[in-house]
Design a protein around this motif. Structure first.
Motif: not given
Length: 375
Positions: A114-115, A126-133, A144-146, A208-217
């Motif tokens: 993308c860059l 940046y991309s979307w991220s999802i919370d993990i334990n 999931n911001s756009i 710019k945003v990549i609207p996919e979950f690519l990070v586990g936070y």
């Protein structure tokens, strides 16, 4: 994109990892970085004066992978650790990740692609991220911001990136705006160093945003993200600095920002069973932006839950809290975790929650605000 290990024509990505007493998860973080489909990387881990086995674990990885470099310093804080890694790095692009988070395999590949396809005025992807334990299982939270393009005022209003592990940044951005703010630690206000940096970048560059979950936070009660008083002070100082630099920006935006962040702290406090603290942050959020707070469904849910639990704690101070249920990650999710549980939450479940979430009154109103601020 050809991402073979011998393809050195692609830009070098410097992965920077600040680590303080990170023995519990640094191995998982390094494994996720090593598993990237984009191979032209160097990995700089800064041991920030750890008193555990962090350095030993990193050294064992470095023996197997020459791309991993261990740097050590006395405890100086996350900003100083990141700045040291950047100073010692060679890459054209900088990719921060915290020492307990994980990247899913195509994270760097998609962001580099993308860059490379973007104009020079795009400084951050940046991309979307999802919370993990602790077990890498989904907990239900997500970012999931756009928002993209000229994002400065929108970023003042809300830290829509969500965390420090989701960005890929041009080195030229650091050359122009400087590094992470080390003064926040000196003021006992760590927590928003990444937000502060991204605001300075947004003054000069587009996102710019990549609207996919690519990070586990990873969300843990022992992490920096749970020192809520210090985080609140950190955000307050960042906002005050911007307000001083840009008095022309409407004061409403700053109040909205404080309220949104305090509501976030209320949610996190309640999740960690600190119900009195959650009530405190709810009150702050209401005072600063009562319109949005009253529209937010979490305000009512938290108010009822916190009051009931706080009363329960007062009447039964030695009662043992019930354990929170785990949400498992199965093979249909976007993760490199092979464990499965048929009763667990998948990416499809998260997407369903997203579709419901965006229809909530508070989210509709917030999107209207953000659209105006991004124009």
């Amino acid at each position: 994109m050809d991402t073979s290990k011998n393809n050195l024509t692609l830009p070098l990505v410097s992965v920077i990892i600040p680590a303080y007493n990170a023995e519990a998860f640094i191995a998982k973080t390094l494994l996720s970085v090593r598993s990237q489909t984009y191979h032209h990387i160097e990995i700089l881990v800064v041991d920030d004066g750890s008193r555990d086995r962090t350095a030993e674990i990193v050294k064992s990885f470095a023996q197997e992978d020459p791309r991993i470099i261990l740097l050590q310093q006395s405890n100086s804080g996350v900003a100083a650790a990141r700045n040291l890694a950047i100073a010692k790095s060679q890459g054209e692009y900088i990719a921060p990740i915290d020492a307990d988070d994980i990247w899913y395999p195509q994270n760097l590949e998609k962001k580099v692609q993308c860059l490379l396809a973007s104009e020079p005025n795009v400084g951050l992807i940046y991309s979307w991220s999802i919370d993990i334990n602790a077990a890498d299982l989904f907990t239900g939270g997500f970012y999931n911001s756009i928002i993209e393009g000229e994002v400065y005022q929108a970023l003042i209003y809300k830290y829509f990136l969500g965390n420090a592990s989701t960005a890929l940044i041009r080195r030229s951005c650091f050359d122009r705006v400087g590094g992470y703010n080390t003064q926040l630690k000196a003021q006992q206000a760590q927590g928003c160093e990444d937000w502060d940096l991204y605001l300075r970048i947004a003054e000069h560059y587009q996102f710019k945003v990549i609207p996919e979950f690519l990070v586990g936070y990873r969300q843990l009660a022992t992490s920096m993200s749970c020192d809520y008083t210090e985080m609140a002070k950190s955000q307050s100082l960042v906002i005050a600095n911007i307000q001083q630099k840009h008095p022309e920006i409407s004061p409403n935006i700053y109040n909205w920002s404080l309220s949104s962040f305090h509501l976030y702290l209320a949610i996190k406090s309640s999740h960690n069973r600190n119900y009195q603290s959650s009530l405190f942050w709810l009150n702050k959020a209401f005072q600063e932006d009562w319109t949005m707070t009253l529209l937010h469904h979490n305000f009512y849910l938290l108010m009822i839950k916190n009051l009931l639990e706080f009363i329960k704690q007062l009447t039964n101070p030695q009662g043992e809290p019930k354990p929170q249920p785990e949400i498992a990650l199965n093979s249909t999710s976007n993760s490199n975790n092979s464990d499965s549980n048929n009763s667990g939450m998948t990416i499809a479940d998260i997407e369903q929650r997203m579709n419901i979430h965006k229809l909530l009154p508070s989210q509709v109103y917030e999107q209207i605000r953000l659209k105006r601020l991004s124009n």
